[in-house]
Scaffold this motif. Structure first.
Motif, PDB file in Angstrom:
ATOM      1  N   GLY A   6      -4.550  -4.733  -8.406  1.00  0.00           N
ATOM      2  CA  GLY A   6      -4.686  -3.809  -7.292  1.00  0.00           C
ATOM      3  C   GLY A   6      -5.695  -2.733  -7.605  1.00  0.00           C
ATOM      4  O   GLY A   6      -6.456  -2.835  -8.566  1.00  0.00           O
ATOM      5  N   VAL A   7      -5.687  -1.693  -6.798  1.00  0.00           N
ATOM      6  CA  VAL A   7      -6.644  -0.596  -6.952  1.00  0.00           C
ATOM      7  C   VAL A   7      -5.956   0.729  -6.650  1.00  0.00           C
ATOM      8  O   VAL A   7      -4.932   0.773  -5.968  1.00  0.00           O
ATOM      9  N   ARG A   8      -6.548   1.796  -7.155  1.00  0.00           N
ATOM     10  CA  ARG A   8      -6.129   3.139  -6.762  1.00  0.00           C
ATOM     11  C   ARG A   8      -7.378   3.964  -6.546  1.00  0.00           C
ATOM     12  O   ARG A   8      -8.427   3.665  -7.097  1.00  0.00           O
ATOM     13  N   ILE A  32      -2.805   3.747  -3.492  1.00  0.00           N
ATOM     14  CA  ILE A  32      -2.672   2.619  -4.413  1.00  0.00           C
ATOM     15  C   ILE A  32      -2.370   1.399  -3.560  1.00  0.00           C
ATOM     16  O   ILE A  32      -1.517   1.444  -2.672  1.00  0.00           O
ATOM     17  N   THR A  33      -3.082   0.329  -3.830  1.00  0.00           N
ATOM     18  CA  THR A  33      -2.761  -0.965  -3.246  1.00  0.00           C
ATOM     19  C   THR A  33      -2.462  -1.885  -4.403  1.00  0.00           C
ATOM     20  O   THR A  33      -3.282  -2.030  -5.320  1.00  0.00           O
ATOM     21  N   ILE A  34      -1.273  -2.441  -4.403  1.00  0.00           N
ATOM     22  CA  ILE A  34      -0.829  -3.273  -5.517  1.00  0.00           C
ATOM     23  C   ILE A  34      -0.431  -4.643  -4.973  1.00  0.00           C
ATOM     24  O   ILE A  34       0.131  -4.749  -3.892  1.00  0.00           O
ATOM     25  N   GLY A  72       0.827  -1.200   0.000  1.00  0.00           N
ATOM     26  CA  GLY A  72       0.000   0.000   0.000  1.00  0.00           C
ATOM     27  C   GLY A  72       0.859   1.247   0.000  1.00  0.00           C
ATOM     28  O   GLY A  72       1.874   1.317   0.681  1.00  0.00           O
ATOM     29  N   VAL A  73       0.436   2.224  -0.788  1.00  0.00           N
ATOM     30  CA  VAL A  73       1.097   3.529  -0.815  1.00  0.00           C
ATOM     31  C   VAL A  73      -0.010   4.578  -0.707  1.00  0.00           C
ATOM     32  O   VAL A  73      -0.946   4.571  -1.510  1.00  0.00           O
ATOM     33  N   GLU A  74       0.084   5.434   0.296  1.00  0.00           N
ATOM     34  CA  GLU A  74      -0.896   6.497   0.508  1.00  0.00           C
ATOM     35  C   GLU A  74      -0.156   7.815   0.641  1.00  0.00           C
ATOM     36  O   GLU A  74       0.870   7.886   1.315  1.00  0.00           O
TER      37      GLU A  74
END
Length: 148
Positions: A119-121, A136-138, A81-83
């Motif tokens: 994943g999703v963004r 983004i969760t990859i 996860g990147v926030e």
């Protein structure tokens, strides 16, 4: 406020938080910290991927957002996860670009990575102000077949 890193650990989730000033000069530090963090988690093979995603999101926050920026990297059950949070009211929008354009490809690039890995963004709005968190969760694996 200079770049600061606050490691966090919650119920088998690995995470690290970075606090940044609104200064484009910090992008290099952000990339290095992403690499150190992933390597520290034993996810060396994904350090390039984390570095790229984080630097794209932080760059967008610096260019189009406002106020201080908080970035968070996390890893749990195969998901990276990147926030990135900023106080700006604007929301990221995918742009149509030409080969002559020098900017505007960030979301296209990130969507391509999501297409490769899954994943999703998205964007989460602040409930108490105009800010937002772009995330983004990859999906990654401990032993990737594809690595950037």
């Amino acid at each position: 406020m200079p770049l600061t890193v606050a490691p966090e650990l919650a119920a088998s989730e690995l995470s690290a938080v970075l606090h940044l000033d609104h200064d484009l000069a910090q992008i290099g530090q952000v990339r290095r910290q992403a690499r150190r963090t992933l390597c520290g988690w034993g996810l060396d093979a994904h350090a390039d991927l984390a570095e790229l995603i984080l630097s794209e999101l932080v760059t967008n926050a610096l260019r189009y957002g406002s106020g201080p920026i908080t970035a968070r990297l996390s890893y749990h059950d195969g998901d990276l996860g990147v926030e990135v949070h900023d106080n700006g009211a604007g929301r990221p929008a995918r742009q149509e670009v030409t080969s002559d354009d020098e900017t505007g490809r960030g979301l296209v690039l990130l969507d391509g990575l999501l297409g490769l890995h899954g994943g999703v963004r998205g964007v989460k709005a602040d409930h108490d102000g105009p800010g937002k968190t772009v995330y983004i969760t990859i999906t990654i694996t401990a032993d990737p077949a594809i690595s950037l």
